[in-house]
Design a protein around this motif. Structure first.
Motif, short mmCIF file in Angstrom:
data_model
loop_
_atom_site.label_atom_id
_atom_site.label_comp_id
_atom_site.label_asym_id
_atom_site.label_seq_id
_atom_site.Cartn_x
_atom_site.Cartn_y
_atom_site.Cartn_z
N HIS A 1 -0.57 5.92 -2.83
CA HIS A 1 -1.22 4.97 -3.73
C HIS A 1 -1.34 5.57 -5.13
O HIS A 1 -1.97 6.62 -5.31
CB HIS A 1 -2.62 4.62 -3.19
N TYR A 2 -0.76 4.90 -6.13
CA TYR A 2 -0.80 5.34 -7.52
C TYR A 2 -1.85 4.51 -8.26
O TYR A 2 -1.66 3.30 -8.46
CB TYR A 2 0.57 5.19 -8.17
N LEU A 3 -2.93 5.16 -8.68
CA LEU A 3 -4.03 4.43 -9.30
C LEU A 3 -4.06 4.57 -10.82
O LEU A 3 -4.95 4.01 -11.47
CB LEU A 3 -5.37 4.90 -8.71
N GLY A 4 -3.13 5.33 -11.38
CA GLY A 4 -3.08 5.45 -12.83
C GLY A 4 -4.13 6.42 -13.36
O GLY A 4 -4.87 7.07 -12.61
N MET A 5 -4.20 6.52 -14.70
CA MET A 5 -5.12 7.46 -15.34
C MET A 5 -6.54 6.91 -15.33
O MET A 5 -6.75 5.72 -15.55
CB MET A 5 -4.66 7.75 -16.77
N LYS A 6 -7.50 7.79 -15.11
CA LYS A 6 -8.91 7.42 -15.10
C LYS A 6 -9.67 8.24 -16.14
O LYS A 6 -9.29 9.37 -16.46
CB LYS A 6 -9.52 7.66 -13.71
N ALA A 7 -10.74 7.67 -16.62
CA ALA A 7 -11.59 8.39 -17.58
C ALA A 7 -12.25 9.57 -16.89
O ALA A 7 -12.55 9.53 -15.68
CB ALA A 7 -12.64 7.46 -18.16
N TYR A 8 -12.47 10.61 -17.66
CA TYR A 8 -13.10 11.83 -17.13
C TYR A 8 -14.41 11.52 -16.43
O TYR A 8 -14.70 12.06 -15.36
CB TYR A 8 -13.31 12.80 -18.30
N LYS A 9 -15.22 10.65 -17.03
CA LYS A 9 -16.54 10.35 -16.45
C LYS A 9 -16.44 9.64 -15.10
O LYS A 9 -17.39 9.66 -14.31
CB LYS A 9 -17.36 9.51 -17.43
N GLU A 10 -15.28 9.01 -14.83
CA GLU A 10 -15.10 8.28 -13.57
C GLU A 10 -14.66 9.17 -12.41
O GLU A 10 -14.79 8.77 -11.25
CB GLU A 10 -14.04 7.18 -13.75
N LEU A 11 -14.11 10.34 -12.71
CA LEU A 11 -13.48 11.14 -11.66
C LEU A 11 -14.41 11.48 -10.50
O LEU A 11 -13.97 11.41 -9.34
CB LEU A 11 -12.88 12.41 -12.27
N PRO A 12 -15.67 11.87 -10.73
CA PRO A 12 -16.52 12.18 -9.56
C PRO A 12 -16.67 11.02 -8.58
O PRO A 12 -16.78 11.26 -7.37
CB PRO A 12 -17.86 12.54 -10.20
N THR A 13 -16.62 9.78 -9.07
CA THR A 13 -16.76 8.65 -8.13
C THR A 13 -15.54 8.55 -7.23
O THR A 13 -15.65 8.15 -6.06
CB THR A 13 -16.98 7.34 -8.89
N TYR A 14 -14.37 8.87 -7.76
CA TYR A 14 -13.15 8.88 -6.92
C TYR A 14 -13.19 10.06 -5.96
O TYR A 14 -12.96 9.91 -4.76
CB TYR A 14 -11.90 8.95 -7.81
N PHE A 15 -13.50 11.25 -6.48
CA PHE A 15 -13.52 12.45 -5.65
C PHE A 15 -14.51 12.32 -4.50
O PHE A 15 -14.28 12.81 -3.40
CB PHE A 15 -13.89 13.67 -6.49
N SER A 16 -15.63 11.67 -4.78
CA SER A 16 -16.69 11.54 -3.77
C SER A 16 -16.21 10.79 -2.54
O SER A 16 -16.77 10.97 -1.45
CB SER A 16 -17.89 10.81 -4.38
N ASN A 17 -15.17 10.00 -2.70
CA ASN A 17 -14.69 9.16 -1.60
C ASN A 17 -13.33 9.61 -1.06
O ASN A 17 -12.63 8.85 -0.42
CB ASN A 17 -14.63 7.71 -2.07
N TRP A 18 -12.98 10.87 -1.35
CA TRP A 18 -11.81 11.50 -0.75
C TRP A 18 -12.26 12.39 0.41
O TRP A 18 -13.43 12.78 0.52
CB TRP A 18 -11.06 12.35 -1.77
N ASP A 19 -11.32 12.76 1.24
CA ASP A 19 -11.59 13.67 2.34
C ASP A 19 -11.05 15.07 2.07
O ASP A 19 -11.65 16.07 2.48
CB ASP A 19 -10.98 13.12 3.63
N VAL A 20 -9.92 15.15 1.39
CA VAL A 20 -9.29 16.42 1.04
C VAL A 20 -8.67 16.23 -0.34
O VAL A 20 -8.23 15.13 -0.70
CB VAL A 20 -8.19 16.81 2.06
N ALA A 21 -8.65 17.30 -1.12
CA ALA A 21 -7.95 17.29 -2.41
C ALA A 21 -6.73 18.20 -2.31
O ALA A 21 -6.71 19.15 -1.52
CB ALA A 21 -8.86 17.75 -3.53
N MET A 22 -5.73 17.92 -3.13
CA MET A 22 -4.49 18.71 -3.04
C MET A 22 -3.97 19.05 -4.43
O MET A 22 -4.24 18.38 -5.43
CB MET A 22 -3.43 17.96 -2.25
N LEU A 23 -3.20 20.14 -4.46
CA LEU A 23 -2.47 20.59 -5.64
C LEU A 23 -1.01 20.75 -5.24
O LEU A 23 -0.53 21.84 -4.97
CB LEU A 23 -3.04 21.92 -6.14
N PRO A 24 -0.27 19.64 -5.21
CA PRO A 24 1.11 19.69 -4.72
C PRO A 24 2.10 20.00 -5.85
O PRO A 24 2.95 19.18 -6.21
CB PRO A 24 1.32 18.28 -4.17
N PHE A 25 2.00 21.20 -6.39
CA PHE A 25 2.87 21.58 -7.50
C PHE A 25 4.17 22.18 -6.98
O PHE A 25 4.17 22.98 -6.03
CB PHE A 25 2.18 22.57 -8.43
#
Length: 402
Positions: free
Chosen positions: A278-302
């Motif tokens: 799912h590609y949700l596009g760019m989000k404002a910095y102030k919005e990021l915690p609300t997205y992160f709060s509803n994730w289960d795992v974060a990734m750095l797929p570099f």
């Protein structure tokens, strides 16, 4: 390979990489004499992804009027320098050049606009802060009280890098009073090219991202995405390993991969297309915690390539501050700072990445959040700016004495 998990180990690493460590708290900073302006030359837009320049220069406004000069825009609005006031101490300036301006004329006109801006604002004593060495092509006639090179990336390794970049960086290193690097690998690459190089890797605004540990209302464009959610936030460009994500998404159709950020410099058709990506596009910095709060795992797929050799991803401490388990490919600065024990899981192949996510989803990693939080709190953007500023003031004082 050991993870930094205490104040003492953090100080040892800081000393090793030529970083001042004499204060973990916000100190009372010395005065800077008559220097009250900081002029920054950046290849990044202020209103693009909120990252290192914004974190540092917004804090610089405690001491200076900050003038953030972006790369030019070519349009039909006439030759001008637009000024957008962010607050009383911070202004973003954008040169507007006519369509069809030749490269040589573009440099001449930018020089003219910068000179006019300095004259209009009556700026004589200032600090010149560079993110791009290419800006020297139109600013090398200036005589700042101090030149700072904040080298946040190895720009010459990025796709489309100008052929003159390395030569301009050599010139900038000759002019700079102090050089800061955005990570330890980058420090090691620059340390023998200047006598005053200091490592300042990605820091954290802990109070901002730790709000994600509380229950936050799921943003509207994320609500319909099933769990488990594995998220990424950042620029999706040549550094992003889209093959890896495509393969893991194919193997695990029950997992949903949420990707936040702009797609730049790569063909979007190369990115994985499936019902669970799912590609949700760019989000404002102030919005990021609300997205992160509803994730289960974060990734750095570099991907492991020239453009990621020296990166120190800002998202690593942001994910951890949000209380998310993190899975990363073996980016050198991620491995050396977060990569063992209870910080970040490191996985190179699709098999390993899948297994690491399974471990995180099962709640088996990380194991010691108190150690993580101690590390994060000690490595705040406030402390980073304070330490940088102390070095800048010391350098200016030396110049005055000479």
């Amino acid at each position: 390979m050991a993870v930094i998990n205490s104040a003492s180990s953090s100080r040892e690493l800081s000393n090793k990489h030529n970083r001042p460590v004499n204060s973990l708290q916000s100190p009372v900073l010395p005065e800077t004499g008559d220097v009250r302006d900081l002029v920054c030359f950046s290849h990044l837009r202020w209103n693009f992804v909120y990252q290192r320049p914004q974190h540092l220069l917004s804090r610089a406004t405690q001491h200076y009027r900050v003038w953030f000069i972006e790369e030019p825009i070519y349009d039909n609005s006439g030759l001008r320098m637009s000024v957008c006031r962010q607050d009383d101490q911070l202004h973003v300036l954008v040169p507007h050049l006519p369509h069809g301006t030749t490269p040589a004329d573009a440099l001449r006109l930018q020089r003219q606009l910068v000179d006019q801006f300095l004259a209009d604002e009556r700026i004589a004593d200032f600090i010149a802060w560079y993110y791009t060495p290419m800006a020297l092509l139109f600013s090398d006639h200036l005589q700042p009280q101090l030149t700072v090179y904040d080298c946040m990336d190895e720009l010459s390794a990025f796709w489309g890098a100008p052929p003159q970049l390395l030569e301009q960086e050599k010139r900038l290193l000759q002019r700079a009073g102090v050089v800061f690097t955005g990570g330890y690998s980058l420090y090691e690459a620059k340390q023998h090219r200047h006598p005053r190089v200091f490592a300042f890797p990605s820091s954290i605004d802990f109070s901002h991202f730790s709000t994600a540990r509380q229950n936050q209302t799921d943003p509207a464009d994320q609500q319909a995405i099933p769990h488990p959610r594995i998220g990424f936030s950042g620029v999706i460009d040549e550094r992003f390993d889209y093959d890896l994500i495509g393969e893991v998404a194919r193997r695990r159709p029950d997992w949903h991969f949420v990707l936040i950020g702009p797609v730049v410099k790569i063909d979007p058709n190369l990115l994985p297309k499936s019902d669970n990506v799912h590609y949700l596009g760019m989000k404002a910095y102030k919005e990021l915690p609300t997205y992160f709060s509803n994730w289960d795992v974060a990734m750095l797929p570099f991907a492991l390539n020239d453009s990621t050799r020296y990166i120190s991803p800002t998202k690593t401490p942001e994910y951890l501050a949000a209380g998310l388990p993190v899975v990363s490919t073996p980016i050198r600065d991620v491995v050396r700072t977060y990569g063992t024990e209870d910080f970040v899981l490191i996985a190179e192949s699709a098999d390993a990445f899948e297994q690491a996510i399974e471990l995180a989803l099962a709640g088996k990693h990380p194991g010691d959040w108190s150690a993580i939080d101690t590390f994060l709190i000690e490595n705040s953007w406030n402390r980073t700016w304070n330490d940088m500023h102390r070095l800048m003031v010391a350098e200016m004082n030396v110049a005055v004495e000479q």
